[in-house]
Design an enzyme around this catalytic site. Structure first.
Site, PDB file in Angstrom:
ATOM      1  N   GLU A   1      -9.191  57.967 -10.433  1.00 17.94           N
ATOM      2  CA  GLU A   1     -10.624  58.015 -10.092  1.00 17.94           C
ATOM      3  C   GLU A   1     -10.830  58.603  -8.700  1.00 17.94           C
ATOM      4  OE1 GLU A   1     -12.357  54.419 -12.900  1.00 17.94           O
ATOM      5  OE2 GLU A   1     -12.074  53.992 -10.790  1.00 17.94           O
TER       6      GLU A   1
ATOM      7  N   GLU B   1     -16.094  31.486   0.201  1.00 18.99           N
ATOM      8  CA  GLU B   1     -15.706  32.907   0.228  1.00 18.99           C
ATOM      9  C   GLU B   1     -15.360  33.237   1.685  1.00 18.99           C
ATOM     10  OE1 GLU B   1     -15.168  35.714  -1.865  1.00 18.99           O
ATOM     11  OE2 GLU B   1     -14.621  36.472   0.120  1.00 18.99           O
TER      12      GLU B   1
ATOM     13  N   HIS C   1     -28.050  65.215 -33.312  1.00 21.93           N
ATOM     14  CA  HIS C   1     -27.693  66.609 -33.065  1.00 21.93           C
ATOM     15  C   HIS C   1     -28.647  67.261 -32.073  1.00 21.93           C
ATOM     16  CE1 HIS C   1     -25.851  70.417 -34.024  1.00 21.93           C
ATOM     17  NE2 HIS C   1     -27.054  70.944 -34.165  1.00 21.93           N
TER      18      HIS C   1
HETATM   19  P1  NDP Z   1      -2.624  50.317 -12.171  1.00 23.59           P
HETATM   20  O1  NDP Z   1      -1.683  49.224 -12.483  1.00 23.59           O
HETATM   21  O2  NDP Z   1      -3.583  50.797 -13.193  1.00 23.59           O
HETATM   22  O3  NDP Z   1      -1.823  51.574 -11.644  1.00 23.59           O
HETATM   23  C1  NDP Z   1      -0.833  51.470 -10.647  1.00 23.59           C
HETATM   24  C2  NDP Z   1      -0.158  52.815 -10.557  1.00 23.59           C
HETATM   25  O4  NDP Z   1       0.734  52.822  -9.452  1.00 23.59           O
HETATM   26  C3  NDP Z   1       0.660  53.144 -11.794  1.00 23.59           C
HETATM   27  O5  NDP Z   1       0.510  54.505 -12.054  1.00 23.59           O
HETATM   28  C4  NDP Z   1       2.080  52.797 -11.361  1.00 23.59           C
HETATM   29  O6  NDP Z   1       3.056  53.559 -12.005  1.00 23.59           O
HETATM   30  C5  NDP Z   1       2.027  53.198  -9.905  1.00 23.59           C
HETATM   31  N1  NDP Z   1       3.000  52.479  -9.077  1.00 23.59           N
HETATM   32  C6  NDP Z   1       3.229  51.156  -9.034  1.00 23.59           C
HETATM   33  N2  NDP Z   1       4.184  50.880  -8.111  1.00 23.59           N
HETATM   34  C7  NDP Z   1       4.557  52.058  -7.578  1.00 23.59           C
HETATM   35  C8  NDP Z   1       5.499  52.440  -6.595  1.00 23.59           C
HETATM   36  N3  NDP Z   1       6.250  51.537  -5.982  1.00 23.59           N
HETATM   37  N4  NDP Z   1       5.629  53.754  -6.286  1.00 23.59           N
HETATM   38  C9  NDP Z   1       4.858  54.671  -6.920  1.00 23.59           C
HETATM   39  N5  NDP Z   1       3.951  54.382  -7.855  1.00 23.59           N
HETATM   40  C10 NDP Z   1       3.799  53.087  -8.188  1.00 23.59           C
HETATM   41  O7  NDP Z   1      -3.363  49.805 -10.861  1.00 23.59           O
HETATM   42  P2  NDP Z   1      -4.636  50.304 -10.104  1.00 23.59           P
HETATM   43  O8  NDP Z   1      -4.387  49.854  -8.715  1.00 23.59           O
HETATM   44  O9  NDP Z   1      -4.956  51.718 -10.363  1.00 23.59           O
HETATM   45  O10 NDP Z   1      -5.782  49.421 -10.751  1.00 23.59           O
HETATM   46  C11 NDP Z   1      -5.644  48.010 -10.822  1.00 23.59           C
HETATM   47  C12 NDP Z   1      -6.480  47.458 -11.926  1.00 23.59           C
HETATM   48  O11 NDP Z   1      -7.825  47.478 -11.543  1.00 23.59           O
HETATM   49  C13 NDP Z   1      -6.427  48.241 -13.224  1.00 23.59           C
HETATM   50  O12 NDP Z   1      -5.371  47.871 -14.038  1.00 23.59           O
HETATM   51  C14 NDP Z   1      -7.747  47.937 -13.839  1.00 23.59           C
HETATM   52  O13 NDP Z   1      -7.609  46.781 -14.625  1.00 23.59           O
HETATM   53  C15 NDP Z   1      -8.650  47.677 -12.660  1.00 23.59           C
HETATM   54  N6  NDP Z   1      -9.553  48.817 -12.424  1.00 23.59           N
HETATM   55  C16 NDP Z   1     -10.457  49.164 -13.378  1.00 23.59           C
HETATM   56  C17 NDP Z   1     -11.299  50.222 -13.195  1.00 23.59           C
HETATM   57  C18 NDP Z   1     -12.256  50.589 -14.266  1.00 23.59           C
HETATM   58  O14 NDP Z   1     -12.518  49.779 -15.138  1.00 23.59           O
HETATM   59  N7  NDP Z   1     -12.794  51.804 -14.250  1.00 23.59           N
HETATM   60  C19 NDP Z   1     -11.272  51.005 -11.974  1.00 23.59           C
HETATM   61  C20 NDP Z   1     -10.284  50.589 -11.039  1.00 23.59           C
HETATM   62  C21 NDP Z   1      -9.466  49.532 -11.268  1.00 23.59           C
HETATM   63  P3  NDP Z   1       3.634  53.154 -13.456  1.00 23.59           P
HETATM   64  O15 NDP Z   1       2.606  53.592 -14.457  1.00 23.59           O
HETATM   65  O16 NDP Z   1       4.895  53.941 -13.542  1.00 23.59           O
HETATM   66  O17 NDP Z   1       3.850  51.689 -13.427  1.00 23.59           O
END
Ligand code: NDP
Length: 478
Positions: A181, A34, A461
């Site tokens: 979040e 790591e 309930h």
């Molecule tokens: P996501 O893929 O969920 O979201 C990325 C967001 O960024 C989307 O809304 C996307 O839009 C937008 N986006 C991507 N590229 C651009 C750009 N160039 N300009 C503007 N907007 C953009 O990724 P996250 O980083 O939020 O999370 C990553 C992963 O981590 C998640 O998929 C999940 O699996 C995991 N995670 C889980 C959590 C939980 O279980 N509670 C908490 C946090 C993360 P569009 O929708 O249009 O593609």
């Protein structure tokens, strides 16, 4: 060939650590490298610190509600540094536990970066070269910047826990898990939050009705959410020229590659696609995550990478190079900690216990820790409708606790049911503690429970979730 290890794991996150420990407990000689802190994204810069921030951010609302319930209390102000000190202590403690668990199971820890030199060889940044019968890649992912000029001025979820102070005004870009979040967390901590999402509604891929309610509630609670909006230009406010124009954008874009002049910081000027301009103390990009495969040396093997750099694996997490396996976010399958752990366990079962085990990626419950939370398992209404005729049972109401004090909070309980089999295909909950509820509902859905079986269960309930077993008539069929 003689090997130093039966298994060499690259990456000390949730998946890698679990696989290493379990393989060692089966008698395998295991090494793990790591390069950063043990525990990986989940423990050090993801789920754990995030959830603690969710708790921290919830007290302002709770205090206001307490007042309306008759308590003489007031929230005062939030002391970020006090929280941060405690958070750092907790992360140190957890990292220590991870190290101890590895030690106790006989895994040799290498605090170093590892690169794959050939199908059975890893080279460490310490200069050591080690031979392993199997190599497990569990290097996770990292935040992706959108690639616009000056995006290096922004921060990502990796940085948010280390800010010396909370910004007064932040812009969060993105509409996924992380963006939503942190919009809620920072709003709860008293930061003025603006969120830009380029699409029509946040949380793409989740049930439309559920994401609509989360979006409404986020706005009601104070997040300044702009849909269909993205950043067009950004720069330090101090760098704007005398006409208020962004100077030489090409040069600034060039700086991104060269990682910009150090020491340059300050309020950030942003021009949005809706034509408005605003200044923020911080801009946070939550625009997705990329698998960590850069410079890993997989090109020295027959293992293949996908379009986003993810390691391509089969159902047993094996790459095209038979000695190399990969689990967790680096494979970009279902990027969740418990999934990475299960992939790690299935890998050990397959390779070290002689019991080939596929990872089950069906019906995985998950939660988005927004305020209110969104818990989900199975198919969305939209997806199910494409597959077969369905009945939708849904109710949205003001929960008793907030309704009593005249709050506008709403929750949603929703079941998507197959018309033909009566099976519950999907369950979607928007409510405080929806993450806890969906874990339990997930058991029934995973077992293939029918709507009739849900209804056989007596209600508890008064609760919000009792609605899941008392909805008699579909609100619509499709
Ligand atoms: P996501 O893929 O969920 O979201 C990325 C967001 O960024 C989307 O809304 C996307 O839009 C937008 N986006 C991507 N590229 C651009 C750009 N160039 N300009 C503007 N907007 C953009 O990724 P996250 O980083 O939020 O999370 C990553 C992963 O981590 C998640 O998929 C999940 O699996 C995991 N995670 C889980 C959590 C939980 O279980 N509670 C908490 C946090 C993360 P569009 O929708 O249009 O593609």
């Amino acid at each position: 060939m003689s090997f130093d290890y039966d298994l060499f794991v690259i990456g000390g996150g949730s998946g890698g650590v679990r696989a290493a420990r379990v393989a060692a407990s089966e008698g395998a000689k295991v090494g793990l490298a790591e390069e950063d802190r043990m525990g990986g994204t989940c423990v050090i810069r993801g789920c754990v610190p995030k959830k603690l921030m969710v708790f921290a951010s919830s007290y302002r609302d709770a205090m206001a509600e307490a007042q309306d319930y008759g308590w003489t209390v007031h929230a005062g102000s939030f002391e970020w540094s006090k929280f941060q000190t405690r958070l750092e202590g907790e992360l140190d403690r957890l990292e220590g536990i991870y190290r101890k668990l590895l030690d106790n199971s006989g895994v040799t820890i290498h605090d170093a970066r590892a690169e794959i030199a050939d199908p059975h060889t890893v080279r460490l940044s310490t200069g050591e070269t080690l031979k392993a019968k199997h190599i497990l890649v569990a290097t996770g992912g990292r935040p992706a910047l959108p690639g616009i000029a000056n995006d290096h001025l922004g921060i990502t979820s990796n940085d948010i826990f280390h800010l010396p102070e909370l910004p007064k005004r932040i812009l969060i870009v993105g509409g996924g898990f992380i963006a939503c979040e942190f919009a809620c967390i920072l709003n709860g901590m008293g930061v003025e939050v603006t969120q830009f999402y380029r699409g029509a509604q946040i949380l793409r891929g989740f049930d439309d009705e559920a994401r609509g309610l989360v979006s409404d509630m986020m706005c009601k609670k104070g997040v300044n959410l702009h849909l269909g909006t993205n950043i067009v230009e950004m720069c330090l406010e101090a760098d704007l020229d005398e006409n208020g124009m962004v100077p030489n954008t090409e040069l600034l874009a060039g700086e991104v590659q060269g990682k910009a002049a150090p020491g340059k910081s300050g309020p950030i000027w942003v021009k949005a696609s809706n034509g408005t301009t605003q200044v923020f103390d911080q801009v946070m990009f939550a625009t997705g995550r990329n698998p960590n495969t850069e410079g890993l040396g997989l090109d020295n093997t027959a293992a293949e990478l996908g379009r986003r750099g993810e390691v391509i694996v089969d159902d047993y997490s094996q790459t095209k190079q038979p000695s190399i396996f990969a689990i967790g976010d680096v494979t970009n399958r279902v990027n969740l900690t418990p999934v990475a752990i299960r992939e790690g366990m299935a890998f050990v079962e397959t390779v070290f216990k002689g019991n080939p085990t596929k990872v089950d990626h069906e019906l995985i419950p998950s939660a988005v820790f927004t305020q209110p939370e969104l818990g989900t398992v199975g198919m969305t209404e939209e997806k199910a409708r494409e597959q077969e005729p369905i009945d939708v049972y849904a109710t949205s109401f003001k929960p008793m606790q907030q309704s009593f004090i005249g709050r506008e909070d709403r929750v949603l309980m929703k079941l998507v049911v197959s018309k033909e089999t009566d099976r519950v295909l999907g369950c979607h909950i928007v409510a405080p503690a929806a993450g806890e509820m969906i874990q339990l509902a997930g058991i029934a859905v995973k077992m293939g429970a029918t709507k009739a079986q849900f209804d056989q269960v007596c209600a508890v309930h008064p609760t919000m979730s009792e609605e899941l077993v008392t909805m008699k008539t579909p609100v619509r069929s499709a």
